[in-house]
Design a protein around this motif. Sequence first.
Motif, PDB file in Angstrom:
ATOM      1  N   SER A  91       0.828  -1.211   0.000  1.00  0.00           N
ATOM      2  CA  SER A  91       0.000   0.000   0.000  1.00  0.00           C
ATOM      3  C   SER A  91       0.859   1.257   0.000  1.00  0.00           C
ATOM      4  O   SER A  91       1.797   1.369   0.787  1.00  0.00           O
ATOM      5  CB  SER A  91      -0.898   0.040   1.238  1.00  0.00           C
ATOM      6  OG  SER A  91      -1.757  -1.060   1.275  1.00  0.00           O
ATOM      7  N   SER A  92       0.500   2.202  -0.865  1.00  0.00           N
ATOM      8  CA  SER A  92       1.198   3.485  -0.888  1.00  0.00           C
ATOM      9  C   SER A  92       0.934   4.234   0.419  1.00  0.00           C
ATOM     10  O   SER A  92      -0.013   3.922   1.149  1.00  0.00           O
ATOM     11  CB  SER A  92       0.734   4.335  -2.075  1.00  0.00           C
ATOM     12  OG  SER A  92      -0.606   4.761  -1.870  1.00  0.00           O
ATOM     13  N   ASP A  93       1.770   5.219   0.699  1.00  0.00           N
ATOM     14  CA  ASP A  93       1.564   6.032   1.894  1.00  0.00           C
ATOM     15  C   ASP A  93       0.182   6.673   1.881  1.00  0.00           C
ATOM     16  O   ASP A  93      -0.533   6.652   2.887  1.00  0.00           O
ATOM     17  CB  ASP A  93       2.640   7.124   1.998  1.00  0.00           C
ATOM     18  CG  ASP A  93       4.027   6.557   2.282  1.00  0.00           C
ATOM     19  OD1 ASP A  93       4.136   5.388   2.706  1.00  0.00           O
ATOM     20  OD2 ASP A  93       5.003   7.300   2.083  1.00  0.00           O
ATOM     21  N   SER A  94      -0.218   7.226   0.734  1.00  0.00           N
ATOM     22  CA  SER A  94      -1.528   7.895   0.663  1.00  0.00           C
ATOM     23  C   SER A  94      -2.678   6.903   0.824  1.00  0.00           C
ATOM     24  O   SER A  94      -3.684   7.229   1.466  1.00  0.00           O
ATOM     25  CB  SER A  94      -1.665   8.686  -0.644  1.00  0.00           C
ATOM     26  OG  SER A  94      -1.571   7.833  -1.755  1.00  0.00           O
ATOM     27  N   LEU A  95      -2.540   5.695   0.294  1.00  0.00           N
ATOM     28  CA  LEU A  95      -3.583   4.682   0.476  1.00  0.00           C
ATOM     29  C   LEU A  95      -3.673   4.284   1.943  1.00  0.00           C
ATOM     30  O   LEU A  95      -4.768   4.113   2.479  1.00  0.00           O
ATOM     31  CB  LEU A  95      -3.318   3.460  -0.408  1.00  0.00           C
ATOM     32  CG  LEU A  95      -4.307   2.306  -0.277  1.00  0.00           C
ATOM     33  CD1 LEU A  95      -5.739   2.752  -0.530  1.00  0.00           C
ATOM     34  CD2 LEU A  95      -3.924   1.172  -1.221  1.00  0.00           C
ATOM     35  N   VAL A  99       7.339  -7.125  -6.283  1.00  0.00           N
ATOM     36  CA  VAL A  99       6.630  -6.171  -5.438  1.00  0.00           C
ATOM     37  C   VAL A  99       6.193  -5.002  -6.307  1.00  0.00           C
ATOM     38  O   VAL A  99       6.915  -4.595  -7.220  1.00  0.00           O
ATOM     39  CB  VAL A  99       7.550  -5.662  -4.298  1.00  0.00           C
ATOM     40  CG1 VAL A  99       6.875  -4.566  -3.493  1.00  0.00           C
ATOM     41  CG2 VAL A  99       7.963  -6.798  -3.395  1.00  0.00           C
ATOM     42  N   PHE A 100       5.002  -4.482  -6.043  1.00  0.00           N
ATOM     43  CA  PHE A 100       4.531  -3.292  -6.746  1.00  0.00           C
ATOM     44  C   PHE A 100       3.809  -2.402  -5.747  1.00  0.00           C
ATOM     45  O   PHE A 100       3.419  -2.849  -4.665  1.00  0.00           O
ATOM     46  CB  PHE A 100       3.624  -3.656  -7.930  1.00  0.00           C
ATOM     47  CG  PHE A 100       2.313  -4.270  -7.528  1.00  0.00           C
ATOM     48  CD1 PHE A 100       1.171  -3.494  -7.396  1.00  0.00           C
ATOM     49  CD2 PHE A 100       2.216  -5.632  -7.272  1.00  0.00           C
ATOM     50  CE1 PHE A 100      -0.037  -4.048  -7.022  1.00  0.00           C
ATOM     51  CE2 PHE A 100       1.004  -6.208  -6.897  1.00  0.00           C
ATOM     52  CZ  PHE A 100      -0.117  -5.414  -6.776  1.00  0.00           C
ATOM     53  N   LEU A 101       3.642  -1.149  -6.125  1.00  0.00           N
ATOM     54  CA  LEU A 101       2.972  -0.188  -5.259  1.00  0.00           C
ATOM     55  C   LEU A 101       1.471  -0.226  -5.521  1.00  0.00           C
ATOM     56  O   LEU A 101       1.021   0.022  -6.639  1.00  0.00           O
ATOM     57  CB  LEU A 101       3.519   1.222  -5.516  1.00  0.00           C
ATOM     58  CG  LEU A 101       3.095   2.292  -4.523  1.00  0.00           C
ATOM     59  CD1 LEU A 101       3.619   1.975  -3.120  1.00  0.00           C
ATOM     60  CD2 LEU A 101       3.617   3.652  -4.980  1.00  0.00           C
ATOM     61  N   GLU A 102       0.712  -0.550  -4.474  1.00  0.00           N
ATOM     62  CA  GLU A 102      -0.750  -0.533  -4.572  1.00  0.00           C
ATOM     63  C   GLU A 102      -1.219   0.883  -4.267  1.00  0.00           C
ATOM     64  O   GLU A 102      -1.071   1.370  -3.163  1.00  0.00           O
ATOM     65  CB  GLU A 102      -1.373  -1.513  -3.571  1.00  0.00           C
ATOM     66  CG  GLU A 102      -2.879  -1.509  -3.640  1.00  0.00           C
ATOM     67  CD  GLU A 102      -3.553  -2.289  -2.516  1.00  0.00           C
ATOM     68  OE1 GLU A 102      -4.746  -2.584  -2.687  1.00  0.00           O
ATOM     69  OE2 GLU A 102      -2.905  -2.584  -1.500  1.00  0.00           O
ATOM     70  N   GLU A 103      -1.788   1.523  -5.274  1.00  0.00           N
ATOM     71  CA  GLU A 103      -2.172   2.917  -5.122  1.00  0.00           C
ATOM     72  C   GLU A 103      -3.654   3.129  -4.847  1.00  0.00           C
ATOM     73  O   GLU A 103      -4.046   4.218  -4.438  1.00  0.00           O
ATOM     74  CB  GLU A 103      -1.752   3.689  -6.360  1.00  0.00           C
ATOM     75  CG  GLU A 103      -0.237   3.624  -6.557  1.00  0.00           C
ATOM     76  CD  GLU A 103       0.238   4.405  -7.743  1.00  0.00           C
ATOM     77  OE1 GLU A 103       0.262   5.638  -7.622  1.00  0.00           O
ATOM     78  OE2 GLU A 103       0.554   3.782  -8.766  1.00  0.00           O
ATOM     79  N   SER A 104      -4.481   2.094  -5.067  1.00  0.00           N
ATOM     80  CA  SER A 104      -5.919   2.250  -4.883  1.00  0.00           C
ATOM     81  C   SER A 104      -6.571   0.902  -4.610  1.00  0.00           C
ATOM     82  O   SER A 104      -6.292  -0.078  -5.305  1.00  0.00           O
ATOM     83  CB  SER A 104      -6.535   2.861  -6.145  1.00  0.00           C
ATOM     84  OG  SER A 104      -7.934   2.826  -6.085  1.00  0.00           O
ATOM     85  N   LEU A 105      -7.458   0.883  -3.620  1.00  0.00           N
ATOM     86  CA  LEU A 105      -8.216  -0.346  -3.337  1.00  0.00           C
ATOM     87  C   LEU A 105      -9.100  -0.721  -4.519  1.00  0.00           C
ATOM     88  O   LEU A 105      -9.376  -1.889  -4.765  1.00  0.00           O
ATOM     89  CB  LEU A 105      -9.076  -0.149  -2.088  1.00  0.00           C
ATOM     90  CG  LEU A 105      -8.336   0.077  -0.777  1.00  0.00           C
ATOM     91  CD1 LEU A 105      -9.319   0.400   0.342  1.00  0.00           C
ATOM     92  CD2 LEU A 105      -7.482  -1.121  -0.421  1.00  0.00           C
ATOM     93  N   GLU A 106      -9.550   0.284  -5.249  1.00  0.00           N
ATOM     94  CA  GLU A 106     -10.451   0.059  -6.388  1.00  0.00           C
ATOM     95  C   GLU A 106      -9.750  -0.579  -7.581  1.00  0.00           C
ATOM     96  O   GLU A 106     -10.404  -0.983  -8.539  1.00  0.00           O
ATOM     97  CB  GLU A 106     -11.103   1.381  -6.815  1.00  0.00           C
ATOM     98  CG  GLU A 106     -12.099   1.948  -5.805  1.00  0.00           C
ATOM     99  CD  GLU A 106     -11.444   2.572  -4.569  1.00  0.00           C
ATOM    100  OE1 GLU A 106     -10.289   3.070  -4.647  1.00  0.00           O
ATOM    101  OE2 GLU A 106     -12.079   2.551  -3.500  1.00  0.00           O
ATOM    102  N   GLN A 144      -7.618  -4.874 -11.430  1.00  0.00           N
ATOM    103  CA  GLN A 144      -6.594  -4.561 -12.442  1.00  0.00           C
ATOM    104  C   GLN A 144      -5.261  -5.204 -12.073  1.00  0.00           C
ATOM    105  O   GLN A 144      -4.564  -5.737 -12.952  1.00  0.00           O
ATOM    106  CB  GLN A 144      -6.397  -3.048 -12.559  1.00  0.00           C
ATOM    107  CG  GLN A 144      -7.560  -2.334 -13.212  1.00  0.00           C
ATOM    108  CD  GLN A 144      -7.345  -0.823 -13.212  1.00  0.00           C
ATOM    109  OE1 GLN A 144      -6.815  -0.253 -12.268  1.00  0.00           O
ATOM    110  NE2 GLN A 144      -7.780  -0.184 -14.281  1.00  0.00           N
ATOM    111  N   TYR A 145      -4.895  -5.144 -10.813  1.00  0.00           N
ATOM    112  CA  TYR A 145      -3.635  -5.749 -10.373  1.00  0.00           C
ATOM    113  C   TYR A 145      -3.680  -7.272 -10.563  1.00  0.00           C
ATOM    114  O   TYR A 145      -2.702  -7.864 -11.025  1.00  0.00           O
ATOM    115  CB  TYR A 145      -3.347  -5.430  -8.907  1.00  0.00           C
ATOM    116  CG  TYR A 145      -3.189  -3.949  -8.600  1.00  0.00           C
ATOM    117  CD1 TYR A 145      -2.372  -3.132  -9.362  1.00  0.00           C
ATOM    118  CD2 TYR A 145      -3.857  -3.380  -7.522  1.00  0.00           C
ATOM    119  CE1 TYR A 145      -2.223  -1.778  -9.057  1.00  0.00           C
ATOM    120  CE2 TYR A 145      -3.706  -2.034  -7.204  1.00  0.00           C
ATOM    121  CZ  TYR A 145      -2.892  -1.238  -7.984  1.00  0.00           C
ATOM    122  OH  TYR A 145      -2.749   0.093  -7.676  1.00  0.00           O
TER     123      TYR A 145
END
Length: 131
Positions: free
Chosen positions: A36-40, A69-76, A80-81
């Motif tokens: 999860s990204s910091d903003s998420l 590893v990848f950055l998850e930027e949105s739960l929505e 797509q991931y």
Amino acid sequence: MKTIITFGTFDVFHIGHLRILERARLLGEQLVVGVSSDSLNIKKKGRAPIYSQDDRMGIVSGLKCVDAVFLEESLEKKAQYIRRFSADILVMGDDWAGKFDGFASLCEVIYFPRTPSISTTSIIEVAKRYK
């Protein structure tokens, strides 16, 4: 090749994090982890993580059980991931039981039991007392 995907904040990395990732990896040949990204994290938990997203990604990517590893930027964007990595299985902790069942049309969904008596939140609370 069977690909497993999971998601998490992985802040204040602990044995529970390691155990779920190791168990997930045993289900296939490749484990892909969305951090999860910091903003998420702020959106999900109402607070900034202790460690930055770059540090958390570095910790998770350094584990021998993790292949990517990848950055998850949105739960929505979870669907797509899952599609992007052609995941066969989505693994989450059982504190999320039922919340990801909607992805069963894309991949198998498995919930693993959490490690008893350990959580990032409780570790942070204990650490605050010793400031």
